[in-house]
Scaffold this active site. Structure first.
Site, PDB file in Angstrom:
ATOM      1  N   ASP A  53       0.833  -1.202   0.000  1.00 26.90           N
ATOM      2  CA  ASP A  53       0.000   0.000   0.000  1.00 26.90           C
ATOM      3  C   ASP A  53       0.873   1.259   0.000  1.00 26.90           C
ATOM      4  OD1 ASP A  53      -2.181  -1.665   0.357  1.00 26.90           O
ATOM      5  OD2 ASP A  53      -2.171  -1.404   2.545  1.00 26.90           O
TER       6      ASP A  53
HETATM    7  N1  URA Z   1      -1.322  -5.944   3.954  1.00 27.73           N
HETATM    8  C1  URA Z   1      -1.778  -4.683   3.947  1.00 27.73           C
HETATM    9  O1  URA Z   1      -2.789  -4.378   4.565  1.00 27.73           O
HETATM   10  N2  URA Z   1      -1.084  -3.768   3.265  1.00 27.73           N
HETATM   11  C2  URA Z   1       0.049  -4.048   2.579  1.00 27.73           C
HETATM   12  O2  URA Z   1       0.638  -3.163   1.977  1.00 27.73           O
HETATM   13  C3  URA Z   1       0.498  -5.363   2.604  1.00 27.73           C
HETATM   14  C4  URA Z   1      -0.202  -6.298   3.298  1.00 27.73           C
END
Ligand code: URA
Length: 236
Positions: free
Chosen positions: A102
């Site tokens: 993310d």
């Molecule tokens: N899980 C999440 O919530 N975000 C990420 O970036 C990776 C795994």
């Protein structure tokens, strides 16, 4: 037989779309003859020239980046935000990220131009372990953390068993490691939210056997030949 623009993209000439433009401009020869037709298919032993230079299969490269928060894990962002590729200097090959982190997540991200390995590593059926250091608001108890480990009901189904360890309480927050092998969108954030403890910090610290090992945030290193071999060996 493969489409000419696909072969050009694989050789690292340009994206498929850009390669089509290059073909239409009459800059490409197949076995010595200029080809401008976009549907053209070529055999593996056809000789393809772009601007008079014979193209060959591009050398595969493999990078490990410690992604900072505040970067998108796409090659291009319609909103104009910084992308992880902005952090990669001095690499001429067209590389792309293996899976996603993310915008707000930091940590270990592999980038490569090896499509086969990317496909293998990101395919859910291969169950590659990914470990995250999570900081949540509040103090989840043992039964809360057990829920994370045993499976949480999310809107896209119950999560697969996970490992939770290295738990440390702070005044207002709790830190722990969670290892999952699925790669659903925002999975760890959604799991923690679901049990009532929102994530305030998320960092990926391991991918299969790979670790950050002190690599500073925003920096990358090349994987060693041995590491690449070990990643490919996960296939067997
Ligand atoms: N899980 C999440 O919530 N975000 C990420 O970036 C990776 C795994």
């Amino acid at each position: 037989m493969e489409r000419l623009q696909k072969v050009m993209a694989h050789a690292g000439i340009a994206s498929r779309r850009k390669s089509e433009e290059i073909i239409a401009q009459g800059r490409v020869k197949v076995n010595g003859r200029v080809v401008t037709e976009l549907g053209t298919k070529v055999f593996p032993d056809d000789i393809i020239e772009v601007d008079g230079k014979i193209i060959t299969e591009e050398k595969k490269i493999y990078l490990l980046l410690n992604k900072p928060a505040g970067y998108v894990t796409t090659v291009d962002d319609p909103q104009g935000r910084k992308t992880v590729l902005d952090l990669i200097k001095g690499v001429s090959q067209r590389i792309y990220p293996v899976g996603r982190l993310d915008y707000d997540t930091s940590g270990l991200l592999i980038l490569t131009n090896d499509g086969d390995l990317t496909h293998f590593l990101t395919h859910p059926s291969h169950q590659i372990d990914k470990t995250y250091r999570v900081e949540v608001k509040g103090h989840p108890g043992r039964s809360d953390l057990r829920k994370l480990a045993e499976g949480v009901e999310l809107e896209d189904g119950i999560t697969a068993p996970a490992r939770v360890n290295s738990i440390r309480r702070r005044k207002q927050t709790t830190l722990f490691n969670i290892t999952i092998h699925e790669g659903r969108n925002r999975q760890v954030r959604r799991m923690c939210e679901k049990i009532g403890f929102p994530v305030i910090n998320l960092k990926r610290i391991a991918f299969a056997f790979l670790r950050l090992d002190g690599l500073p945030e925003g920096e990358f290193r090349f994987l060693s030949d041995q590491e690449v071999r070990r990643l490919k060996d996960l296939k067997e």
